[in-house]
Design a protein around this motif. Structure first.
Motif, short mmCIF file in Angstrom:
data_model
loop_
_atom_site.label_atom_id
_atom_site.label_comp_id
_atom_site.label_asym_id
_atom_site.label_seq_id
_atom_site.Cartn_x
_atom_site.Cartn_y
_atom_site.Cartn_z
N GLU A 156 13.98 37.02 -29.61
CA GLU A 156 15.28 37.54 -30.05
C GLU A 156 16.27 37.60 -28.89
O GLU A 156 17.46 37.33 -29.07
CB GLU A 156 15.12 38.94 -30.65
N SER A 157 15.78 37.94 -27.71
CA SER A 157 16.66 38.05 -26.54
C SER A 157 17.25 36.70 -26.14
O SER A 157 18.30 36.64 -25.49
CB SER A 157 15.88 38.62 -25.34
N SER A 158 16.58 35.62 -26.54
CA SER A 158 17.06 34.28 -26.20
C SER A 158 18.11 33.78 -27.19
O SER A 158 18.70 32.72 -26.98
CB SER A 158 15.89 33.30 -26.16
N LEU A 159 18.36 34.54 -28.26
CA LEU A 159 19.29 34.12 -29.30
C LEU A 159 20.67 34.75 -29.12
O LEU A 159 20.80 35.82 -28.51
CB LEU A 159 18.76 34.52 -30.68
N GLN A 160 21.65 34.09 -29.68
CA GLN A 160 22.98 34.68 -29.76
C GLN A 160 22.98 35.76 -30.84
O GLN A 160 22.15 35.73 -31.76
CB GLN A 160 24.02 33.61 -30.09
N THR A 161 23.92 36.69 -30.75
CA THR A 161 23.99 37.79 -31.72
C THR A 161 24.09 37.27 -33.15
O THR A 161 23.41 37.77 -34.06
CB THR A 161 25.18 38.71 -31.42
N GLU A 162 24.92 36.27 -33.37
CA GLU A 162 25.10 35.73 -34.72
C GLU A 162 23.84 35.03 -35.21
O GLU A 162 23.47 35.12 -36.39
CB GLU A 162 26.28 34.75 -34.74
N GLU A 163 23.14 34.37 -34.30
CA GLU A 163 21.87 33.72 -34.67
C GLU A 163 20.85 34.76 -35.10
O GLU A 163 20.14 34.57 -36.10
CB GLU A 163 21.32 32.92 -33.48
N GLN A 164 20.79 35.87 -34.37
CA GLN A 164 19.87 36.95 -34.73
C GLN A 164 20.18 37.48 -36.13
O GLN A 164 19.28 37.69 -36.94
CB GLN A 164 19.98 38.10 -33.73
N ARG A 165 21.45 37.69 -36.39
CA ARG A 165 21.86 38.25 -37.68
C ARG A 165 21.50 37.30 -38.82
O ARG A 165 20.96 37.73 -39.85
CB ARG A 165 23.37 38.51 -37.68
N GLN A 166 21.79 36.01 -38.64
CA GLN A 166 21.51 35.03 -39.70
C GLN A 166 20.01 34.87 -39.92
O GLN A 166 19.55 34.81 -41.08
CB GLN A 166 22.14 33.68 -39.32
N LEU A 167 19.24 34.82 -38.85
CA LEU A 167 17.79 34.65 -38.98
C LEU A 167 17.15 35.86 -39.64
O LEU A 167 16.24 35.73 -40.46
CB LEU A 167 17.16 34.39 -37.61
N ASN A 168 17.61 37.04 -39.28
CA ASN A 168 17.07 38.25 -39.89
C ASN A 168 17.39 38.28 -41.38
O ASN A 168 16.56 38.67 -42.21
CB ASN A 168 17.65 39.49 -39.21
N LYS A 169 18.58 37.86 -41.73
CA LYS A 169 19.00 37.82 -43.14
C LYS A 169 18.13 36.84 -43.93
O LYS A 169 17.69 37.14 -45.05
CB LYS A 169 20.47 37.41 -43.23
N GLU A 196 16.63 21.05 -35.09
CA GLU A 196 16.73 22.17 -34.16
C GLU A 196 16.93 23.49 -34.88
O GLU A 196 16.26 24.49 -34.58
CB GLU A 196 17.88 21.93 -33.18
N ASP A 197 17.86 23.53 -35.87
CA ASP A 197 18.13 24.77 -36.59
C ASP A 197 16.91 25.23 -37.39
O ASP A 197 16.58 26.41 -37.43
CB ASP A 197 19.32 24.59 -37.53
N GLU A 198 16.26 24.27 -38.05
CA GLU A 198 15.10 24.59 -38.86
C GLU A 198 13.94 25.06 -37.98
O GLU A 198 13.21 25.99 -38.34
CB GLU A 198 14.67 23.37 -39.68
N SER A 199 13.78 24.43 -36.82
CA SER A 199 12.72 24.83 -35.91
C SER A 199 12.95 26.25 -35.40
O SER A 199 12.02 27.03 -35.26
CB SER A 199 12.68 23.85 -34.72
N LEU A 200 14.20 26.58 -35.16
CA LEU A 200 14.55 27.93 -34.71
C LEU A 200 14.19 28.96 -35.78
O LEU A 200 13.61 30.01 -35.49
CB LEU A 200 16.06 28.00 -34.41
N ARG A 201 14.51 28.63 -37.03
CA ARG A 201 14.20 29.54 -38.14
C ARG A 201 12.70 29.72 -38.30
O ARG A 201 12.21 30.84 -38.49
CB ARG A 201 14.79 29.00 -39.45
N ARG A 202 11.94 28.64 -38.19
CA ARG A 202 10.50 28.72 -38.36
C ARG A 202 9.85 29.51 -37.22
O ARG A 202 8.88 30.23 -37.44
CB ARG A 202 9.89 27.32 -38.45
N SER A 203 10.36 29.34 -36.01
CA SER A 203 9.81 30.10 -34.89
C SER A 203 10.04 31.59 -35.10
O SER A 203 9.14 32.41 -34.86
CB SER A 203 10.48 29.66 -33.57
N TYR A 204 11.23 31.93 -35.56
CA TYR A 204 11.55 33.34 -35.84
C TYR A 204 10.65 33.87 -36.95
O TYR A 204 10.09 34.97 -36.84
CB TYR A 204 13.02 33.44 -36.26
N GLU A 205 10.50 33.08 -37.99
CA GLU A 205 9.69 33.48 -39.15
C GLU A 205 8.23 33.70 -38.75
O GLU A 205 7.61 34.70 -39.13
CB GLU A 205 9.78 32.40 -40.22
N LEU A 206 7.71 32.79 -37.95
CA LEU A 206 6.31 32.88 -37.54
C LEU A 206 6.05 34.13 -36.70
O LEU A 206 5.08 34.86 -36.92
CB LEU A 206 5.93 31.63 -36.76
N LEU A 207 6.94 34.39 -35.75
CA LEU A 207 6.79 35.57 -34.89
C LEU A 207 6.96 36.87 -35.68
O LEU A 207 6.22 37.83 -35.47
CB LEU A 207 7.82 35.52 -33.76
#
Length: 204
Positions: free
Chosen positions: A49-62, A164-175
């Motif tokens: 999460e610390s490696s993400l931008q604030t907006e990326e965190q918000r979208q991934l959490n949503k 890249e975007d999908e990989s980011l989402r999957r990494s977030y989801e897995l963790l």
């Protein structure tokens, strides 16, 4: 004759007490190991999460709130009340399934290699410990009393080639799912361990 009965009763009590002591020791080890895994999961997720931008965190959490974890197919208590009503064997069996479901996906968790390389062997050790606890508590019953163990699909198609975007989402989801499941197992094992001490307050 009365002396023989008393002696047998004392011996029986001693064997029973030893069995409970052994189970308590195994439970203590299992709880300690899953607590460490949960801590590692939290650390990996926080680092990601610390490696993400604030907006990326918000979208991934949503997005994650609308998705399901692969392990959601494993039937488990829906709340703390059902958890407390569940038998020790049921909590152990669910915990085993949850840990087993991460045996392969855990190798692809995002994070530093030193942390990731700790996870797979610790999961294997925990599975072996839970197996011993299940054998000690099942009294000849089937390990999974509710029928066939569900065969889980590959974890969210995580191993496909992704953009890249999908990989980011999957990494977030897995963790996020790994952290969620380690918290579940920690809760189930803690409640199951508490059942060995009738005088203890096992409320969550």
């Amino acid at each position: 004759m009365e002396k023989v009965v008393v002696l047998l009763s004392v011996l029986s009590l001693g064997v029973s007490s030893q069995s409970v002591t052994d189970s308590q020791r195994l439970f203590s080890i299992a709880v300690s190991r899953v607590q460490h895994l949960h801590l590692l999961a939290q650390r990996l997720f926080s680092d990601f999460e610390s490696s993400l931008q604030t907006e990326e965190q918000r979208q991934l959490n949503k997005i994650f709130l609308q998705d399901f974890c692969n392990s959601d197919y494993i039937i488990s208590p829906i709340d703390k009340h059902e958890t407390q009503r569940s038998s020790v064997l049921k909590l152990l069996s669910i915990s085993y399934r949850l840990i087993e479901s991460w045996e392969f996906p855990s190798r692809s968790l995002y994070g530093g290699s030193a942390q990731r390389y700790q996870i797979s062997p610790k999961l294997s050790e925990l599975m072996r410990g839970i197996q011993l606890l299940i054998k000690a508590n099942q009294d000849g019953a089937e390990m999974f009393s509710d029928g066939v163990v569900p065969q889980l699909a590959p974890y969210g198609n995580y191993y496909q080639s992704l953009g890249e975007d999908e990989s980011l989402r999957r990494s977030y989801e897995l963790l996020a799912c790994f952290k969620k499941d380690m918290h579940k197992v920690e809760t189930y094992l803690t409640v199951a361990k508490c059942r060995l001490s009738p005088e203890a307050n096992c409320t969550l």
